[in-house]
Design an enzyme around this catalytic site. Structure first.
Site, PDB file in Angstrom:
ATOM      1  N   ASP A   1       0.658   8.486  -0.622  1.00 16.75           N
ATOM      2  CA  ASP A   1       0.333   9.853  -0.221  1.00 16.75           C
ATOM      3  C   ASP A   1      -1.162  10.045  -0.041  1.00 16.75           C
ATOM      4  O   ASP A   1      -1.604  10.926   0.685  1.00 16.75           O
ATOM      5  CB  ASP A   1       0.880  10.848  -1.244  1.00 16.75           C
ATOM      6  CG  ASP A   1       2.393  10.869  -1.159  1.00 16.75           C
ATOM      7  OD1 ASP A   1       3.033  10.001  -1.785  1.00 16.75           O
ATOM      8  OD2 ASP A   1       2.931  11.707  -0.413  1.00 16.75           O
TER       9      ASP A   1
ATOM     10  N   ASN B   1       0.975   7.756  -5.130  1.00 22.18           N
ATOM     11  CA  ASN B   1       2.317   7.755  -4.544  1.00 22.18           C
ATOM     12  C   ASN B   1       3.249   8.437  -5.543  1.00 22.18           C
ATOM     13  O   ASN B   1       2.839   8.850  -6.641  1.00 22.18           O
ATOM     14  CB  ASN B   1       2.763   6.320  -4.235  1.00 22.18           C
ATOM     15  CG  ASN B   1       3.999   6.267  -3.363  1.00 22.18           C
ATOM     16  OD1 ASN B   1       4.083   6.959  -2.349  1.00 22.18           O
ATOM     17  ND2 ASN B   1       4.989   5.476  -3.750  1.00 22.18           N
TER      18      ASN B   1
HETATM   19  O1  MRU Z   1       7.269  14.293  -2.595  1.00 27.08           O
HETATM   20  P1  MRU Z   1       7.513  13.479  -1.366  1.00 27.08           P
HETATM   21  O2  MRU Z   1       8.950  13.169  -1.114  1.00 27.08           O
HETATM   22  O3  MRU Z   1       6.833  14.064  -0.157  1.00 27.08           O
HETATM   23  O4  MRU Z   1       6.794  12.107  -1.696  1.00 27.08           O
HETATM   24  C1  MRU Z   1       6.767  11.091  -0.732  1.00 27.08           C
HETATM   25  C2  MRU Z   1       6.203   9.824  -1.223  1.00 27.08           C
HETATM   26  O5  MRU Z   1       5.709   9.712  -2.320  1.00 27.08           O
HETATM   27  C3  MRU Z   1       6.204   8.695  -0.246  1.00 27.08           C
HETATM   28  O6  MRU Z   1       6.312   7.469  -0.894  1.00 27.08           O
HETATM   29  C4  MRU Z   1       4.872   8.733   0.504  1.00 27.08           C
HETATM   30  O7  MRU Z   1       4.672   9.986   1.093  1.00 27.08           O
HETATM   31  C5  MRU Z   1       4.800   7.704   1.511  1.00 27.08           C
HETATM   32  S1  MRU Z   1       5.635   8.199   2.942  1.00 27.08           S
HETATM   33  C6  MRU Z   1       5.477   7.157   4.202  1.00 27.08           C
END
Ligand code: MRU
Length: 363
Positions: free
Chosen positions: A243, A253
């Site tokens: 992220d 992440n």
């Molecule tokens: O809370 P989320 O579902 O938005 O979290 C997403 C993640 O942690 C993913 O692993 C990250 O965004 C990578 S997406 C290509």
């Protein structure tokens, strides 16, 4: 990628040329519901409630959200206000801020009368570039799977992934799953250990669903199973998404990624993060200190949602009624625990020199 033979992206503009469609990810894997967004408030709500989620996808949705905002009021004051509203929806994934900054940079210098058309063009470019970058990440990641196969003298490669960093988290292809799709398309024998990823179960609900739709063998495991699988030689490689990545290679992440990296280090399992450059925050060096971690509603921990025997979907409480709960949604894995990063420009060490080698313009 395809759903039952039909090619989809996670976000697209309707044939009317302006309204925006997303797949409602809160309904998966039980239903494929397509939402039509017509106002900036719909986009903000979609990001906040995770109808669309995953770092690259929320960047693209924020960009289209600003397009919808400009249709209502293209003045500079309204544009800045609505961009701030969208930026405030989720704090950790830097793609959101990156996409909005890119939109504003283009639009601040565009006459008000031309802003709407310019905004749609820029949002489309953000979406198309995301697809191209993730496709490149796939190509640069396949050799990791080939190397894992070679290390074990052939046979099935077992890849562990956490959360959902597949096509649902991006505009298309995904980040961590892109090399897996490409390896699978090329005929390599790949099996994926899918961490369920409590509390929201993006692994169990989304990663398992999209791998299944693409025909990739996979097994969902409880988040706590990874260390045990690694100790017993059942994981050849771990690939996760991100992220936000610092210029030094620290990776924010989904919560639990750090524990997987610790277990991988203890067991000699290569641990890679797949990262488009839109996820790198060049302004930050120390991820643990400087990356804001989203704290989400405790109800995501105290309750679980699932499909009942009669096919209905229900939410049930799993903790005592009087127990409190905390819900940090992300954690930071320090660069020292990461074998390397896969970007659209190639692979590199998770370090300042590693990233500067691929992105010299950020020196
Ligand atoms: O809370 P989320 O579902 O938005 O979290 C997403 C993640 O942690 C993913 O692993 C990250 O965004 C990578 S997406 C290509």
């Amino acid at each position: 990628m395809k759903i039952d033979g039909v090619a989809y992206r996670t976000i697209w503009v309707n044939q009317d040329g302006w309204s925006v469609h997303i797949i409602d990810q809160t309904k998966l894997p039980w239903a494929v519901d397509i939402l039509r967004l017509t106002e900036v408030a719909h986009a903000a709500h979609g990001i906040r409630t995770m109808q669309a989620r995953g770092a690259p996808l929320i960047g693209a949705l924020a960009a289209y959200g600003l397009c919808l905002a400009l249709r209502a009021d293209a003045s500079t004051d309204a544009m800045e206000r609505d961009a701030a509203l969208l930026a405030a929806t989720r704090p950790t994934a830097v793609n959101l801020r990156w996409a909005l900054e890119r939109m504003l940079t283009r639009l601040r210098n565009t006459p008000t009368s031309e802003r709407i058309a310019a905004a749609y063009a820029e949002a489309a470019a953000i979406a198309d570039e995301d697809v191209a970058q993730n496709e490149a990440i796939g190509r640069h990641g396949v050799p990791l799977i080939e190397a894992a196969a070679a290390r074990k003298g052939g046979g099935r490669v077992n890849v562990l992934t956490h959360c959902n960093a597949g096509w649902l988290a991006t505009v298309d292809w995904g980040t961590a799953l892109s090399p897996i799709y490409m390896a699978s398309n090329a005929g390599l024998d790949v099996h994926v250990w899918v961490d369920e990823t409590r509390p929201r179960n993006q692994g169990a609900a989304l990663t398992a669903w999209e791998l299944g739709k693409h025909g990739v063998p996979h097994t969902v495991v409880a988040d706590n199973a990874g260390g045990h699988l690694m100790q017993h030689g059942e994981v050849d490689l771990a690939i996760v998404g991100a992220d936000r990545v610092t210029r030094a290679g620290d990776v924010a992440n989904k919560i639990g990624t750090y524990l997987k990296a610790l277990a991988a280090r203890d067991n000699g399992v290569p641990f890679w993060a797949a990262v488009p450059s839109s996820t790198i925050d060049w302004s930050v060096s120390d991820g643990v200190r400087d990356i804001p971690i989203e704290e989400r509603n405790a109800a995501e921990v105290t309750d679980v949602t699932g499909r009942m025997a009669d096919g209905s979907v229900a939410t049930v409480r799993v903790t005592p009624l009087d127990s409190g709960a905390a819900n940090p949604a992300f954690d930071v894995t320090p660069a020292r625990l990461i074998t390397g990063l896969v970007t659209e420009r190639g692979r590199c060490e998770a370090s300042v020199p590693g990233l500067m080698g691929l992105f010299p313009e950020q020196r």
